[in-house]
Design a protein around this motif. Structure first.
Motif, short mmCIF file in Angstrom:
data_model
loop_
_atom_site.label_atom_id
_atom_site.label_comp_id
_atom_site.label_asym_id
_atom_site.label_seq_id
_atom_site.Cartn_x
_atom_site.Cartn_y
_atom_site.Cartn_z
N ALA A 53 0.83 -1.20 0.00
CA ALA A 53 0.00 0.00 0.00
C ALA A 53 0.87 1.26 0.00
N VAL A 54 0.50 2.21 -0.84
CA VAL A 54 1.16 3.52 -0.87
C VAL A 54 0.59 4.37 0.27
N HIS A 55 1.47 5.01 1.03
CA HIS A 55 1.05 5.86 2.15
C HIS A 55 1.35 7.32 1.81
N LEU A 56 0.33 8.02 1.35
CA LEU A 56 0.49 9.39 0.88
C LEU A 56 0.82 10.37 2.00
N SER A 57 0.46 10.01 3.22
CA SER A 57 0.73 10.91 4.34
C SER A 57 2.23 11.07 4.60
N ASP A 58 3.04 10.20 4.02
CA ASP A 58 4.49 10.27 4.23
C ASP A 58 5.18 11.16 3.21
N ALA A 59 4.41 11.81 2.31
CA ALA A 59 5.01 12.63 1.25
C ALA A 59 5.92 13.71 1.84
N ARG A 60 7.04 13.93 1.16
CA ARG A 60 7.98 14.97 1.60
C ARG A 60 8.42 15.79 0.41
N GLU A 61 8.76 17.04 0.67
CA GLU A 61 9.18 17.95 -0.39
C GLU A 61 10.70 17.95 -0.50
N LEU A 62 11.20 17.67 -1.71
CA LEU A 62 12.64 17.69 -1.95
C LEU A 62 13.11 19.05 -2.44
N ALA A 63 12.22 19.77 -3.10
CA ALA A 63 12.50 21.09 -3.64
C ALA A 63 11.15 21.75 -3.84
N PRO A 64 11.09 23.04 -4.10
CA PRO A 64 9.79 23.68 -4.32
C PRO A 64 8.98 22.98 -5.41
N ASP A 65 7.76 22.60 -5.06
CA ASP A 65 6.83 21.93 -5.98
C ASP A 65 7.40 20.62 -6.53
N LEU A 66 8.16 19.92 -5.71
CA LEU A 66 8.71 18.62 -6.08
C LEU A 66 8.61 17.70 -4.86
N LEU A 67 7.67 16.77 -4.91
CA LEU A 67 7.39 15.89 -3.78
C LEU A 67 7.74 14.45 -4.11
N VAL A 68 8.08 13.71 -3.08
CA VAL A 68 8.25 12.26 -3.19
C VAL A 68 7.42 11.59 -2.11
N VAL A 69 6.66 10.59 -2.52
CA VAL A 69 5.96 9.71 -1.58
C VAL A 69 6.86 8.48 -1.41
N PRO A 70 7.55 8.33 -0.28
CA PRO A 70 8.53 7.26 -0.12
C PRO A 70 7.87 5.89 0.03
N ASP A 71 8.64 4.87 -0.27
CA ASP A 71 8.12 3.50 -0.23
C ASP A 71 7.92 2.97 1.18
N GLY A 72 8.50 3.63 2.16
CA GLY A 72 8.34 3.21 3.55
C GLY A 72 8.99 1.88 3.86
N GLY A 73 9.89 1.44 2.97
CA GLY A 73 10.56 0.16 3.19
C GLY A 73 9.68 -1.05 2.95
N VAL A 74 8.53 -0.86 2.31
CA VAL A 74 7.60 -1.97 2.06
C VAL A 74 7.90 -2.58 0.69
N PRO A 75 8.11 -3.89 0.60
CA PRO A 75 8.34 -4.52 -0.70
C PRO A 75 7.20 -4.25 -1.68
N LEU A 76 7.56 -4.06 -2.94
CA LEU A 76 6.60 -3.85 -4.04
C LEU A 76 5.84 -2.53 -3.92
N VAL A 77 6.41 -1.59 -3.17
CA VAL A 77 5.94 -0.21 -3.18
C VAL A 77 7.08 0.64 -3.72
N PRO A 78 6.86 1.42 -4.78
CA PRO A 78 7.93 2.25 -5.32
C PRO A 78 7.94 3.63 -4.68
N ASN A 79 9.04 4.32 -4.84
CA ASN A 79 9.06 5.75 -4.54
C ASN A 79 8.32 6.47 -5.67
#
Length: 297
Positions: A10-36
């Motif tokens: 499952a993708v967890h959108l609440s973990d999204a983080r900003e790397l630069a202005p208007d550039l976000l990554v939703v991290p995989d959270g270390g869960v297999p078969l979940v991509p960044n």
């Protein structure tokens, strides 16, 4: 991994983080078969990178992207065709323009059914995520490179040629010096070799190494791998060095007429000794098998 140990991808959108202005990554959270997963915004449009596994994940990602876009046009791209990266693209139909390179489009057309069945066999949690998935059909297909103007920000899509798959591409954001690699690079785990002959033998260890050498030379400020923690240029160097060592140790034993079974045993032990903290040890054997089939250019 066995069926009983696979968590829900499952993708967890609440973990999204900003790397630069208007550039976000939703991290995989270390869960297999979940991509960044990435969201890259410009004045006029937002590009989503990866969909997550299956329709439900993709619908959440689409809703998240639409909320972030606030009326801006949506685009979608995927780094390659594998299910956790692209088997949700059908949910974006009519809502976003889906663009990929020509080799990836062919992978989606010809490999979808086989990979769908293979991934459904990984366990109930994965099969459930893939229930009702539609075969992705790109809206825009490019040959080797495409510059996507989002309005004040240009994102570069570049096909790498055959490596982890036939249709790999990298996505770079020059103004932020951020690179999305897909599964050409992973953090904290051994390189994923989808070596399943005779059904799929498209992965090339030698080509993959050549691609990583080029990417590592560029030394981007920030690297978003297919899976694992976001890193810097050292992440690319680590993967390059691993692939180089895997090739050298495999070929040295193959050329001495050692059996593949023995090569796998010895090379696996060596790689685990070098990287005892890395996950995905089962992929070392796949890498050895792939490289045993290849020869110097």
């Amino acid at each position: 991994m066995t069926e009983t140990t696979l968590p829900d991808p499952a993708v967890h959108l609440s973990d999204a983080r900003e790397l630069a202005p208007d550039l976000l990554v939703v991290p995989d959270g270390g869960v297999p078969l979940v991509p960044n997963i990435g969201l890259i915004g410009g004045r006029d449009a937002v590009l989503v990178v990866e969909t997550g596994m299956g329709p439900a994940n993709a619908r959440q990602v689409l809703a998240f992207a639409a909320e972030h876009a606030r009326g801006r046009r949506l685009y979608l791209t995927t780094t390659h065709f594998h299910p956790e990266h692209a088997f949700g693209a059908g949910e974006f139909a009519g809502e976003a323009t889906y663009l990929v390179n020509r080799a990836q489009a062919e992978d989606l057309r010809t490999r979808f059914g086989g990979y769908l069945e293979m991934f459904k066999g990984l366990g109930e949690s994965v099969a459930h995520r893939l229930d009702g998935v539609a075969q992705p059909v790109p809206d825009l297909v490019y040959d080797q490179e495409h510059d996507l103007d989002l309005g004040g920000r240009v994102v570069r899509l570049r096909a790498t040629g055959r490596a982890h798959s036939r249709g790999d591409q990298v996505v770079s954001v020059p103004d932020a010096d951020v690179l999305f690699t897909g599964d050409l690079a992973e953090a904290g785990q051994f390189a994923i070799f989808p070596w399943f002959p005779p059904h799929d033998a498209d992965v090339s260890g030698t080509r993959w190494l050549a691609v990583l050498r080029g990417l590592a030379e560029r030394a981007p400020r920030m690297v978003v791998p297919g899976h694992g923690e976001i890193g810097g240029p050292g992440l690319l160097a680590d993967v390059r060095d691993y692939l180089e060592l895997l090739r050298d140790e495999t070929w040295a034993r193959r050329d001495s007429a050692m059996s593949e079974e023995t090569i796998i045993e010895e090379v696996s032990a060596l790689m685990i000794e070098r990287h005892p903290e890395w996950a995905g040890r089962e992929w070392i054997a796949k890498g050895v098998g792939c490289l045993c089939s290849e020869h110097p250019a």
